[in-house]
Write an enzyme that holds these catalytic residues in place. Structure first.
Site, short mmCIF file in Angstrom:
data_model
loop_
_atom_site.label_atom_id
_atom_site.label_comp_id
_atom_site.label_asym_id
_atom_site.label_seq_id
_atom_site.Cartn_x
_atom_site.Cartn_y
_atom_site.Cartn_z
N CYS A 149 -8.91 -4.91 -10.88
CA CYS A 149 -8.51 -3.60 -10.33
C CYS A 149 -7.21 -3.64 -9.56
CB CYS A 149 -9.62 -3.04 -9.46
SG CYS A 149 -9.92 -4.03 -7.99
N HIS A 170 0.81 -1.22 0.00
CA HIS A 170 0.00 0.00 0.00
C HIS A 170 0.84 1.26 0.00
CE1 HIS A 170 -3.13 -2.92 0.69
NE2 HIS A 170 -3.87 -2.05 0.03
C1 PEP Z 1 -6.14 -6.00 -4.70
O1 PEP Z 1 -5.97 -6.75 -3.74
O2 PEP Z 1 -5.73 -6.24 -5.85
C2 PEP Z 1 -6.87 -4.74 -4.52
C3 PEP Z 1 -7.22 -4.00 -5.55
O3 PEP Z 1 -7.12 -4.34 -3.24
P1 PEP Z 1 -6.02 -3.69 -2.30
O4 PEP Z 1 -4.78 -3.46 -3.11
O5 PEP Z 1 -6.58 -2.45 -1.73
O6 PEP Z 1 -5.82 -4.75 -1.25
#
Ligand code: PEP
Ligand code: MG
Length: 585
Positions: A509, A183
């Site tokens: 995504c 993140h």
């Molecule tokens: C993912 O896990 O690919 C996603 C889009 O969610 P995050 O990156 O917020 O965990």
């Protein structure tokens, strides 16, 4: 890692815990110890004031509000009084006395049943840490003394640190930990800050004030560059900027393949300021709004109307384009600040108290946490239901692993809708409800989930992590984190097939969608909607305009029978040299 080239000077941030000395004081020294404590509190007060002034002049009201809360805790008579008593009556040194007071205050907060008060525990920690650092003479805070040209170098940064640093206009970020789908990386990209993660050993060699170049495209860091390196990177920066400008010229071209298949390109956002970039880069909507970061923007956010206000601004800003709002996904790497073991501000200010565990990615995260704390969850859902009257809104549930979770969330939404209907409040009766497919369990039961929801969004970041048992932020196993692993491709194919069979739309995504290299595979697997960080949209569009879907499908058929990620990557590299030589260097 996070594109961009930055030139600046190193600003080291060491978030590791400050050692707390413990010793008893003879009576004669206790008055003197009180002075030390008072001096440290005064210094902390002055630092908060200076920070507040800086945040106000930078137009960062929310940061200001947070700092105001910290100043109030600092002035709290119980904090000061109890610490003084421990010094005077028990003869404890100031650091020890302060540590005990903080522990005691946090326990009091724990007993209160309102979530709001429990969340304030971490503010107490923050203030305590500051006084402590002033007592022991350690560097106080990452936001202090950041120069105009600061390149922040750290062991690791929490999501909260990343957002705050980006807002304070750090030129670039370099960390020893983390990976491209952590993140920290996602937020740095969202905030347009060049970033290199996984820079092993940098904390041993870099010193505050050193000259540094950060090449976020190539993932390289150059310390103390000589003049020839500087001019080479200046040239690369210019060339890259020109390329990005050229890519933006495709903005109004249709987002379709050579053989005329249209592909929806959507934007991922973490904070509302990103919508300008999403629109500027030509997205046809927001495919993923990661609302867990809302508490960084609005630490004071309260109740359904608080949610409604923030989402309303996003939905209106998108001018009629669809917005997919994902309910809070706290936990995993959004929980821990890895080097000092304390909770990140993000988790601390989230709607429900979060505990740290050794295996947080498999713990009480995302939808699990929301369902365990129905109060805050229902507030968020009501905000989403209400905002569905403002524009085209879809509600997305993170990290679903079982049908029961979907059913429980849907029943909460129906319940809220009934109440609002009774009150005459407008909302979209047909607001689509979808699930993130980001665990192997959800992928395997995609056919069953498809029967009970309106859309899927594949979260490749987590899907890869869970399918390959490879922590997305752990550099030691980064070599195993392979989007082209045959298991990952087979899982995605299964999800696309289940979606197609049930007429449930499927978007991807995760970060896989933002890498043009993977576009042929995703098209070949059947995806027709990709959602990504805004800055990646132009290059992904240019890539798909070079491709034939039928050729991608044939390639994927072959790839699905290849035994290793390496074999698939090599075969894909060969094809891309032929299909998109200009984009594939
Ligand atoms: C993912 O896990 O690919 C996603 C889009 O969610 P995050 O990156 O917020 O965990
Ligand atoms: Mg995820």
């Amino acid at each position: 890692m996070c594109p961009g080239i930055a030139f600046g000077s190193v600003h080291i941030i060491d978030r590791r815990r400050v050692a707390v000395p413990h010793y008893h004081l003879p009576e004669a020294r206790r008055e003197q110890e009180l002075h030390r404590l008072e001096n440290a509190i005064t210094a902390s007060e002055q630092q908060f004031e200076a920070l507040q002034a800086r945040s106000e002049s930078a137009g960062l009201e929310q940061v200001g509000v947070l700092l105001q809360a910290h100043s109030m805790i600092l002035r709290d008579t119980e904090l000061r009084g109890a610490t003084r008593r421990r010094i005077l009556d028990e003869g404890k040194n100031a650091e020890w006395a302060l540590k005990e007071t903080i522990k005691h205050l946090k326990r009091l907060f724990d007993r209160l049943d309102q979530d709001y008060f429990r969340e304030r525990r971490s503010d107490i920690d923050f203030v305590g840490d500051r006084i402590l650092r002033n007592l022991v003479g350690a560097e106080t805070d990452l936001l202090d003394n950041i120069s105009e040209d600061a390149v922040v170098v750290a062991y690791d940064l929490s999501p909260a640190d990343t957002v705050n640093l980006a807002r304070y206009r750090a030129r670039a970020l370099v960390t020893e930990g983390g990976g491209p789908t952590s993140h920290t990386a996602i937020l740095a990209r969202a905030m347009n800050v060049p970033c290199v993660l996984n820079a092993r050993g940098i904390m041993n060699v870099a010193g505050t004030g050193d000259e540094i170049i950060v090449d976020g495209y190539a993932g390289q860091v150059i310390l103390q560059p000589d003049s020839s390196a500087s001019s080479q990177y200046q040239r690369t920066k210019k060339r890259r900027q020109a390329e990005e400008q050229a890519l933006l010229q495709d903005r109004s071209l249709p987002s379709e393949t050579k053989d005329g298949t249209s592909v929806g390109l959507l934007g991922n956002i973490e904070v509302s300021q990103e919508i300008d970039a999403v629109v500027a880069n030509g997205a046809v909507g927001i495919g993923l709004y990661r609302t867990e970061f809302i508490y960084l923007e609005r630490p004071d956010l309260q109740g359904p109307m608080g949610h409604f206000d923030v989402y309303g601004a996003v939905v209106r800003g998108m001018q009629g384009l669809p917005v997919t709002i994902r309910t809070v996904d706290v936990g995993g790497d959004k929980l821990l600040r890895t080097n000092d073991g304390t909770q990140a501000a993000l988790a601390a200010s989230s709607p429900a108290p979060v505990e740290s565990h050794t295996n947080p990615a498999l713990g009480l995260r995302a939808i699990r946490l929301s369902l365990k704390h129905p109060g805050p969850f229902r507030e968020q859902l009501e905000g989403i239901v209400r905002v569905s009257a403002v524009g085209e809104v879809r509600c997305l549930l993170p990290m679903v692993t079982a049908i029961d979770e979907l059913r429980e969330a849907k029943s909460a939404i129906r319940d809220i809708q009934e109440q609002l209907r009774a009150q005459g409040v407008a909302f979209d009766e047909k607001m689509p409800i979808g699930v993130m497919i980001e665990t192997p369990g959800a992928a395997v039961i995609a056919d069953l989930l498809a029967a009970e929801c309106d859309f899927f969004s594949i979260g490749s970041n987590d899907l890869i992590q869970y399918a390959l048992a490879t922590d997305r932020g752990n550099r030691d196993v980064a070599y195993l984190y392979r989007p082209c692993h045959p298991a990952v491709l087979r899982i995605i194919r299964n999800v696309c097939e289940s979606g197609r069979a049930r007429g449930v739309s499927v978007t991807l995504c995760g970060e896989m969608a933002a890498d043009p290299f993977h576009v042929p595979i995703l098209l070949g697997l059947g995806l027709r909607k990709l959602s990504m960080t805004a800055s990646a949209i132009p290059v992904v569009k240019r890539m798909l305009r070079r491709l034939d879907v039928s050729a991608c499908e044939t390639f994927v058929e072959e790839a699905l029978n290849m035994p290793t990620a390496k074999a698939i990557e090599e075969a894909l590299t060969e094809r891309l040299r032929e299909w998109a030589p200009d984009l594939f260097q």
